[in-house]
Write a protein that holds these residues in place. Structure first.
Motif, PDB file in Angstrom:
ATOM      1  N   MET A   1       0.611  -1.202  -0.088  1.00 30.83           N
ATOM      2  CA  MET A   1       0.162  -0.012  -0.101  1.00 30.83           C
ATOM      3  C   MET A   1       0.858   1.302  -0.144  1.00 30.83           C
ATOM      4  N   ASN A   2       0.658   2.078  -0.774  1.00 29.68           N
ATOM      5  CA  ASN A   2       1.253   3.457  -0.967  1.00 29.68           C
ATOM      6  C   ASN A   2       0.217   4.652  -0.659  1.00 29.68           C
ATOM      7  N   PRO A   3       0.448   5.055   0.368  1.00 27.66           N
ATOM      8  CA  PRO A   3      -0.354   6.179   0.568  1.00 27.66           C
ATOM      9  C   PRO A   3       0.037   7.432  -0.407  1.00 27.66           C
ATOM     10  N   PRO A   4      -0.920   8.152  -0.859  1.00 24.65           N
ATOM     11  CA  PRO A   4      -0.446   9.309  -1.778  1.00 24.65           C
ATOM     12  C   PRO A   4      -0.004  10.474  -1.352  1.00 24.65           C
ATOM     13  N   GLY A   5       1.116  10.358  -0.547  1.00 23.72           N
ATOM     14  CA  GLY A   5       1.627  11.621   0.079  1.00 23.72           C
ATOM     15  C   GLY A   5       2.574  12.534  -1.321  1.00 23.72           C
ATOM     16  N   SER A   6       2.384  13.643  -1.190  1.00 22.66           N
ATOM     17  CA  SER A   6       2.992  14.410  -2.303  1.00 22.66           C
ATOM     18  C   SER A   6       4.507  14.164  -2.307  1.00 22.66           C
ATOM     19  N   LEU A   7       4.861  13.889  -1.211  1.00 21.96           N
ATOM     20  CA  LEU A   7       6.452  13.445  -1.140  1.00 21.96           C
ATOM     21  C   LEU A   7       6.694  12.021  -1.006  1.00 21.96           C
ATOM     22  N   PRO A   8       7.615  11.387  -1.725  1.00 24.04           N
ATOM     23  CA  PRO A   8       7.447   9.934  -1.513  1.00 24.04           C
ATOM     24  C   PRO A   8       8.233   9.458  -0.285  1.00 24.04           C
ATOM     25  N   SER A   9       8.949  10.453   0.306  1.00 21.63           N
ATOM     26  CA  SER A   9       9.736   9.921   1.439  1.00 21.63           C
ATOM     27  C   SER A   9       9.426   9.726   2.866  1.00 21.63           C
ATOM     28  N   PRO A  10       8.584  10.513   3.426  1.00 16.97           N
ATOM     29  CA  PRO A  10       8.061  10.485   4.914  1.00 16.97           C
ATOM     30  C   PRO A  10       6.707   9.579   4.702  1.00 16.97           C
ATOM     31  N   ARG A  11       6.745   8.761   5.484  1.00 15.40           N
ATOM     32  CA  ARG A  11       5.221   7.921   5.323  1.00 15.40           C
ATOM     33  C   ARG A  11       4.606   8.929   6.318  1.00 15.40           C
ATOM     34  N   PRO A  12       3.151   8.973   5.864  1.00  9.36           N
ATOM     35  CA  PRO A  12       2.162   9.638   6.775  1.00  9.36           C
ATOM     36  C   PRO A  12       1.982   9.197   8.074  1.00  9.36           C
ATOM     37  N   THR A  13       1.881   9.742   8.892  1.00  7.99           N
ATOM     38  CA  THR A  13       1.538   9.441  10.354  1.00  7.99           C
ATOM     39  C   THR A  13       0.266   9.535  10.885  1.00  7.99           C
ATOM     40  N   VAL A  14      -0.370   8.261  11.691  1.00  8.36           N
ATOM     41  CA  VAL A  14      -1.536   8.342  12.130  1.00  8.36           C
ATOM     42  C   VAL A  14      -1.381   8.735  13.794  1.00  8.36           C
ATOM     43  N   LEU A  15      -1.930   9.676  14.052  1.00  9.68           N
ATOM     44  CA  LEU A  15      -1.601   9.845  15.805  1.00  9.68           C
ATOM     45  C   LEU A  15      -2.863   9.185  16.335  1.00  9.68           C
ATOM     46  N   ILE A  16      -2.867   8.234  17.137  1.00  5.37           N
ATOM     47  CA  ILE A  16      -3.840   7.629  17.740  1.00  5.37           C
ATOM     48  C   ILE A  16      -4.208   7.949  19.435  1.00  5.37           C
ATOM     49  N   VAL A  17      -5.036   8.645  19.746  1.00  2.00           N
ATOM     50  CA  VAL A  17      -5.452   8.834  21.083  1.00  2.00           C
ATOM     51  C   VAL A  17      -6.627   8.400  21.598  1.00  2.00           C
ATOM     52  N   ASP A  18      -6.367   7.225  22.443  1.00  8.35           N
ATOM     53  CA  ASP A  18      -7.543   6.346  23.140  1.00  8.35           C
ATOM     54  C   ASP A  18      -6.857   6.031  24.485  1.00  8.35           C
ATOM     55  N   ASP A  19      -7.694   6.132  25.488  1.00  5.29           N
ATOM     56  CA  ASP A  19      -7.286   5.868  26.880  1.00  5.29           C
ATOM     57  C   ASP A  19      -7.499   4.145  27.108  1.00  5.29           C
ATOM     58  N   ASP A  20      -7.728   3.392  26.229  1.00  5.65           N
ATOM     59  CA  ASP A  20      -7.834   1.977  26.258  1.00  5.65           C
ATOM     60  C   ASP A  20      -6.570   1.258  25.857  1.00  5.65           C
ATOM     61  N   LEU A  21      -5.873   0.815  26.454  1.00  2.00           N
ATOM     62  CA  LEU A  21      -4.454   0.250  26.221  1.00  2.00           C
ATOM     63  C   LEU A  21      -4.793  -0.832  25.178  1.00  2.00           C
ATOM     64  N   SER A  22      -5.572  -1.761  25.386  1.00  2.00           N
ATOM     65  CA  SER A  22      -5.903  -2.961  24.412  1.00  2.00           C
ATOM     66  C   SER A  22      -6.146  -2.676  23.165  1.00  2.00           C
ATOM     67  N   PHE A  23      -7.420  -1.536  23.114  1.00  2.00           N
ATOM     68  CA  PHE A  23      -7.787  -1.075  21.936  1.00  2.00           C
ATOM     69  C   PHE A  23      -6.622  -0.433  21.302  1.00  2.00           C
ATOM     70  N   ARG A  24      -6.034   0.230  21.615  1.00  3.85           N
ATOM     71  CA  ARG A  24      -5.104   1.212  21.245  1.00  3.85           C
ATOM     72  C   ARG A  24      -3.857   0.577  20.662  1.00  3.85           C
ATOM     73  N   GLU A  25      -3.316  -0.674  21.091  1.00  5.68           N
ATOM     74  CA  GLU A  25      -2.398  -1.550  20.820  1.00  5.68           C
ATOM     75  C   GLU A  25      -2.936  -2.204  19.412  1.00  5.68           C
ATOM     76  N   ALA A  26      -4.395  -2.552  19.413  1.00  5.81           N
ATOM     77  CA  ALA A  26      -4.801  -3.304  18.435  1.00  5.81           C
ATOM     78  C   ALA A  26      -5.012  -2.359  17.235  1.00  5.81           C
ATOM     79  N   ILE A  27      -5.445  -1.186  17.471  1.00  9.72           N
ATOM     80  CA  ILE A  27      -5.631  -0.303  16.228  1.00  9.72           C
ATOM     81  C   ILE A  27      -4.432   0.122  15.573  1.00  9.72           C
ATOM     82  N   GLU A  28      -3.426   0.217  16.443  1.00  7.96           N
ATOM     83  CA  GLU A  28      -1.833   0.619  15.990  1.00  7.96           C
ATOM     84  C   GLU A  28      -1.641  -0.495  15.331  1.00  7.96           C
TER      85      GLU A  28
END
Lengths: 217, 580
Positions: A1-28
């Motif tokens: 999978m290749n996200p369509p960032g305008s620049l090829p080098s830095p992969r886009p980052t998803v910042l996950i905010v969730d207080d539930d550890l197990s869910f946070r890890e799963a979604i990560e």
């Protein structure tokens, strides 16, 4: 999978905010399989402590959290210079909170459990919008940079020109000779590399300056 | 007027026959059965007339039903024989009746001897053809006379010697005693009839047990209520039959009570228990018993009691309870609705994690090379979240589901712990801290887990709502448990809220009373219903430090807790109503 960032080098980052550890890890884990870089936060407060960057990123945000809620974080993020697009992912969605979130500019409002396709599509849209907004911000920054060499007096004159005043009116307002105003106008147009008042107005608009803000810049 | 010429020999003969008659009648009337009394009195009257040469003998009685009349209940006339009862108005013989009621014997040899104030009496006597009269009042034990014996001649006048009067007075006393006995007998029979009518109306079955004589008596209704076979089979002891059909779970309690009554340690029993009627199946009986007679040592020699079939009443109670259970269920669901935030979150959190992990696993499986070391934590996480979701469902299921009351031995502390888990999310979201102080080694209670959980839940939710307007640092709830000195277990839920308005305090447990804008006003009312059903107590008070406290006291389970019949002890509904 290749996200369509305008620049090829830095992969886009998803910042996950969730207080539930197990869910946070799963979604990560899941988000990583989509080829994104991931950063996780256990609370809105923790998120606000990290320094914002203008890298390609979006926020995957829980709604109900002890302490600051997702909506609190959304309004805090709206104040910063480079607001990140937000996708809400919540255990419990009500119509009123989702309307509030969307009105405040959220990209999407998903409820747990959310399928991968829905989630990734929302992330993609958020990143795309983020990229677009980032481009606009970059262009605006570039255009604004052209206003930097102007002297305070020239900015004053510029503000008056943008509000549609003639040299004579400006001279009257500023208590200066009409000839002096003419000189300032010629200088500032040269510095901004524009030929006409029409071009000048367009440039100010693209740089995101309403007439009143020129002098503050 | 001069008396008849006397003949000494005849006089002696007459006197002898009279003495014989008196002796004969006296002995006859002493133990005369009530049923033969009337006939024997008439016969005695005839013989007296014959022996004394009298013409009319009448026994007059005053009755409560007609106080203005004297009735001739026993009347004998030589010419006409025994006569049916006739009566005379008191006012027609005013003087004579006055004398009789005053206990005076009246002797009239000639109507001319009557005093002037007896003019009316004289007139009536003349009309009746009476020439001489002796009237002896009838009374017993020095009480007011209830009648009189009247001896009359109509053919000739005669004298009444003192000796004769004394003899006749003796006879009159014999009659009076027999009549008084009969009157008392009638009164007893009447009250017995009234009692029977009363017990019948009240649907009461009556029994007596005589421990000294080793006999027992049961009436027909008792027989009916308990299904005792109608013809007393050889050796069938109805009391034993009755005891054998008491529900085994309730029998011991009843036997204990009976023993206590027998020993004289208590003077009455009032019990409700289940009874297995041989034909009609399970019944509920209310049983009252008392000591009728005690021995010198104080124990019961004879007891009597009544039974009543209260099955319809119990069924109505059960129906009420069922409706309450229904209402409790609705209230519970609505309470759970108030907890929607935590519940949806509690469940969606693990489900969301499971889905994300499953999709990660799918992704990993689709790769050309299977990365086992990446796969393992994913699968472990799925299992853990599955367990977690299951736990959430387990906790919720009890509270959401409809549910018959079920008694079990419970640890109140673990109950508090479960509810705390259930509300922990809501507490966090509302910024409320909850502390618990649970007494270790708390005695167990006998109760219904779900219902008591609901009480704890309602009280905590209530406390959370009370803290809504408080600043964050003042939002605190404390749940504590402790044993009390009187064999109870107490739980308190206190909050740091504004407390309860003093004029509201008495009403907080009333149904549909609420101070919350979207409240149903059922939470505390349901809580009280549940606690009442557990023979416990719930009350609210304001703390001197501010805030409110809701306290619940429940009886600790332990000795003396055998089959306590009551609403909670009702068997499941299905066993009472026949299957369709």
């Amino acid at each position: 999978m290749n996200p369509p960032g305008s620049l090829p080098s830095p992969r886009p980052t998803v910042l996950i905010v969730d207080d539930d550890l197990s869910f946070r890890e799963a979604i990560e884990r899941l988000v990583r399989t989509g080829g994104y870089a991931v950063q996780t936060f256990a609370s809105a407060e923790e998120f606000l402590q990290c320094t914002p960057t203008d890298a390609p990123a979006c926020v995957l945000l829980d709604l109900d959290m002890p302490g600051l809620s997702g909506l609190d974080l959304q309004s805090a993020l709206a104040q910063v210079e480079n607001p990140l697009p937000i996708v809400f992912l919540t255990g419990k969605g009500s119509i009123s909170t989702s309307v509030q979130a969307m009105r405040a500019g959220a990209e999407d409002f998903l409820t747990k459990p959310a399928r991968k396709q829905l989630l990734f599509a929302a992330i993609e849209r958020a990143l795309a919008r983020g990229a677009q907004e980032r481009e606009q911000r970059a262009r605006r920054r570039e255009l604004r940079a052209r206003f930097d060499p102007l002297t305070p007096r020239e900015r004053e004159v510029l503000a008056h020109i943008l509000s549609g005043q003639t040299n004579k009116q400006i001279a009257g307002d500023l208590g200066a000779a009409e000839r002096t105003i003419k000189m300032h106008r010629a200088n500032l147009m040269a510095k901004l590399q524009v030929q006409s008042v029409a071009e000048l107005t367009l440039l100010a608009h693209q740089a995101g300056f309403p007439a009143s803000q020129i002098t503050d810049h | 007027m001069s008396p008849e010429k006397t003949n000494p020999r005849r006089e002696l003969e007459e006197r002898l026959r009279f003495e014989t008659l008196i002796a004969d009648l006296s002995s006859k009337f002493v133990n005369l059965p009530a049923g033969e009394l009337d006939r024997e009195i008439m016969d005695a009257e005839r013989r007296i007339c014959e022996v004394l040469g009298l013409d009319i003998l009448a026994l007059w009685q005053k009755s409560d039903e007609a106080p203005d009349f004297f009735t001739a209940t026993h009347y004998y006339s030589v010419q006409e024989g025994p006569q049916p009862p006739g009566r005379v108005k008191v006012e027609d013989l005013p003087w004579l009746m006055q004398q009789v009621l005053a206990g005076q014997i009246v002797t009239i040899s000639s109507l001319e001897d009557l005093p002037p104030e007896a003019a009316r009496d004289r007139e009536l006597c003349r009309q009746l053809g009476v020439k001489s009269n002796l009237t002896i009042p009838l009374s017993v034990g020095g009480q007011r006379p209830f009648g009189a014996l009247g001896l009359n001649t109509t053919l000739a006048q005669r004298d009444w010697t003192d000796e004769l009067v004394k003899r006749l007075q003796l006879l009159a006393q014999v009659f009076a005693n027999a009549l008084a006995r009969k009157r008392a007998d009638q009164a007893v029979r009447q009250s017995e009839a009234r009692l029977a009518a009363g017990t019948e109306l009240a649907g009461l079955g009556y029994y007596e047990i005589d421990y000294a004589k080793r006999t027992s008596f049961i009436d027909d209704r008792f027989r009916e209520i308990c299904g005792v076979p109608p013809d007393r089979r050889q050796g069938l002891d109805p009391v034993q039959f009755w005891m054998e059909h008491v529900h085994p779970s309730d029998l011991q309690l009843l036997l204990d009570e009976r023993q206590k009554l027998h020993d004289g340690r208590i003077d009455r029993i009032s019990a409700e228990y289940r009874y297995l009627h041989p034909d009609l199946g399970e019944k509920w009986i209310h049983h009252l018993a008392r000591i009728a007679e005690r021995s010198a040592a104080g124990g019961a020699v004879r007891i009597f009691g009544v039974l009543r079939d209260i099955t319809p009443q119990k069924q109505a109670e059960a129906e009420l309870l069922r409706q309450r259970t229904e209402l409790a269920h609705i209230a519970r669901v609505s309470t759970m609705g108030e907890l929607a935030a935590s519940l949806a979150h509690e469940l969606n959190q693990p489900l969301g994690a499971i889905l994300a992990n499953a999709e990660t696993a799918e992704f990993l499986l689709e790769q050309d090379t299977l990365a086992l070391e990446e796969m393992r934590p994913v699968v472990t996480a799925i299992r853990k979240d599955g367990e977690r979701a299951g736990e959430v469902i387990r906790r919720m299921r009890g509270l959401f589901g409809k549910h018959e009351l079920k008694l079990e031995l419970l640890d109140l502390n673990s109950l508090v712990h479960d509810v705390r888990q259930l509300v922990s999310r809501d507490l966090a979201l509302r910024g409320i801290s909850l502390s618990v102080a649970l007494a270790p080694g708390l005695p167990e209670i006998s109760g219904d887990r779900t219902h008591l959980q609901q009480v704890v839940l309602n009280l905590i939710v209530n406390a959370m709502d009370a803290l809504a307007g408080q600043p964050r640092e003042k939002r605190h709830i404390r749940v504590s448990t402790c044993p009390t000195t009187d064999c109870q277990v107490e739980m308190a839920v206190t909050d740091s809220g504004p407390g309860i308005e003093p004029d509201t305090l008495p009403r907080v447990f009333q149904p549909f009373y609420t101070t919350k804008p979207d409240g149903m006003g059922m939470g505390l009312s349901i809580a009280r219903t549940i606690i009442d059903a557990h023979c416990g107590r719930i009350w609210a008070e304001n703390l001197t430090t501010g805030g409110a406290a809701f306290r619940v006291a429940l009886p600790a389970s332990g000795k003396g807790q055998v089959a306590r019949p009551g609403p909670v002890g009702l068997p499941p509904r299905s066993t009472r109503s026949p299957a369709p």
